[in-house]
Design a protein around this motif. Structure first.
Motif, mmCIF file in Angstrom:
data_model
loop_
_atom_site.group_PDB
_atom_site.id
_atom_site.type_symbol
_atom_site.label_atom_id
_atom_site.label_comp_id
_atom_site.label_asym_id
_atom_site.label_seq_id
_atom_site.Cartn_x
_atom_site.Cartn_y
_atom_site.Cartn_z
ATOM 1 N N HIS A 79 38.356 100.695 54.684
ATOM 2 C CA HIS A 79 39.254 100.467 54.870
ATOM 3 C C HIS A 79 38.688 101.939 53.695
ATOM 4 N N GLU A 81 39.833 102.456 49.927
ATOM 5 C CA GLU A 81 38.891 102.414 48.793
ATOM 6 C C GLU A 81 38.087 102.561 48.794
ATOM 7 N N ASP A 83 35.327 101.669 46.662
ATOM 8 C CA ASP A 83 34.506 100.342 47.169
ATOM 9 C C ASP A 83 33.630 100.439 48.196
ATOM 10 N N HIS A 84 34.257 100.716 49.088
ATOM 11 C CA HIS A 84 34.017 100.555 50.986
ATOM 12 C C HIS A 84 33.700 102.327 51.783
ATOM 13 N N HIS A 146 44.088 96.094 52.355
ATOM 14 C CA HIS A 146 44.484 95.835 51.801
ATOM 15 C C HIS A 146 45.776 96.887 51.218
ATOM 16 N N ASP A 165 38.058 93.738 52.836
ATOM 17 C CA ASP A 165 38.944 92.941 52.174
ATOM 18 C C ASP A 165 39.410 91.677 52.420
ATOM 19 N N TYR A 191 41.275 86.402 44.305
ATOM 20 C CA TYR A 191 41.228 87.935 45.062
ATOM 21 C C TYR A 191 42.576 88.205 45.368
ATOM 22 N N HIS A 222 33.309 91.879 49.931
ATOM 23 C CA HIS A 222 32.908 91.288 48.945
ATOM 24 C C HIS A 222 32.376 89.705 49.141
HETATM 25 FE FE1 FEO Z 1 40.930 97.717 48.489
HETATM 26 FE FE2 FEO Z 1 37.534 96.299 48.252
HETATM 27 O O1 FEO Z 1 38.769 97.861 48.055
#
Ligand code: FEO
Length: 394
Positions: A79, A81, A83-84, A146, A165, A191, A222
């Protein structure tokens, strides 16, 4: 957190973010979060599954050093995004031989977001595999969990699904696996409601796709891992497929007590008719709790005072948020008070075009509510009860 062995040759090397309280500058994180990353050492090759949010890159890099990982062949990016993916450039610097493995769409996004050079990528088709020697990674495209580019990885020999995610929860914990199902259910539902609910028709297909695999462990990026995958699979199935329930969600603001009195009256009238009401004063509510309530509700009633001829801005924010989350609501209405005029109902209704709802007659009163207004609220409660009954919402 130091590296921890998940299975022989497979380690958790991510970071726990105990103190983070906001994600995307929007989403409350009452319990912190984690950015899970995993190393898989096969007999011939080594893969890294996802990275961590950039401010915690040092945790990941120290863990890789601590484990003695001197080579990474594949940096799997499920992914784009940050954060990853955000620490992948640091990983590529440390391991110059490593290639980023991702979907074609993710490659384009990572080039745009992180400026990773094009020659560092290997793109994989749906169900394509990569061998690490004695371990086989199968990549399963799962769009919209996501973002549109997302995929998950199934490690065949160990029956582990690395899901990023998908099935995740914002929960900082030292537990490797779920130990308190109630706590994780709430965090995972929160979430789901915040980032998955808008795409639920696509995610229904993703869920059915991953359910066809024989899975012993789900390792999200997560929150804790699931050694009983049916717990979270069943929860997702319910959130994605169930009919709405006999629930009204009522977010509201009251400035001088008039709208507040209407809310109080309507809640009581609905409760008398056997309807569960979830009431949220938007001046103090946790937006995540409101999002969670929207997963199951059949009806939303918005309580709004008029400010400068339009809806109170805090209510407008909640309406825009609910519209973006696209919950499976079936009915909506608006109640509230005004001083001398305005277009509150029209403006607020125009903010929720994504909600495919039938609008039930709004109840708007001038000043403090009177007998006729209470009668209108009773009629609204009766109309909601009738609609829920017609549809067998329980
Ligand atoms: Fe959609 Fe944990 O990033």
């Amino acid at each position: 957190m130091k590296p921890r062995e998940l299975k022989k040759g497979i380690y958790c090397v991510g970071a726990i973010d105990w103190d983070r309280r906001l994600f995307d500058s929007l989403i409350p994180l009452p319990d912190g979060t984690s950015y899970n990353s995993y190393v898989i050492q096969g007999s011939e090759k080594t893969a890294l599954i996802d990275s961590v949010d950039p401010p915690m890159a040092h945790v990941l890099l120290d863990n890789l050093t601590g484990l003695g990982v001197d080579n990474i062949d594949y940096a799997i990016a499920h992914h784009a995004e940050q954060d990853h993916s955000g620490s992948i450039p640091r990983v590529l610097e440390k391991y110059p031989e490593a290639k980023v493995v991702c979907t074609p769409k993710c490659k384009d996004m990572l080039i745009d977001l992180l400026l990773i050079p094009e020659d560092r990528f290997i793109t994989v088709a749906d169900k394509e595999t990569i061998s690490l020697g004695d371990k086989t990674l199968e990549f399963v495209h799962t769009p919209w969990v996501h973002w549109p580019e997302t995929m998950v990885t199934y490690l065949r020999e160990d029956k582990i699904l690395f899901s990023c995610d998908f099935f995740g929860s914002h929960l900082a914990t030292t537990d490797m696996y779920v130990s308190d199902e109630g706590q994780v259910y709430e965090a995972a539902k929160r979430y789901y409601s915040e980032i998955m609910m808008p795409f639920r028709t696509t995610i229904q297909k993703d869920l059915e796709k991953v359910q066809s695999y024989d899975i012993d462990i789900i390792a999200p990026s997560h929150g804790p891992m699931y050694d009983k995958p049916e717990f979270i699979m069943n929860a997702y199935h319910s959130w994605l497929f169930d009919e709405p329930k006999n629930i009204v969600v009522l977010p509201y603001i009251s400035m001088h007590g008039s709208t507040g009195r209407m809310v109080e009256y309507l809640v009581s009238s609905l409760a008398e008719k056997g309807i569960t009401v979830k009431q949220f004063d938007l001046t103090v509510t946790d937006i995540g709790k409101l999002a969670m309530a929207l997963v199951d509700a059949a009806t939303i009633v918005i309580g709004v005072p008029t400010v400068h001829a339009g809806p109170h801005p805090v209510v407008a924010y909640a309406a825009i948020l609910a519209n973006a989350l696209r919950p499976n609501l079936k009915y909506a209405s608006i109640i509230g008070s005004y001083g001398w005029g305005g277009k509150t109902v029209e403006q607020l209704a125009a903010m929720i075009p994504n909600l495919k709802v039938e609008i039930l007659d709004p109840v708007i009163c001038k000043g403090y509510p009177r007998e006729a207004d209470f009668k209108a609220l009773d009629n609204l409660a009766a109309a909601i009860a009738e609609k829920h009954k017609e549809n067998n919402y329980t």
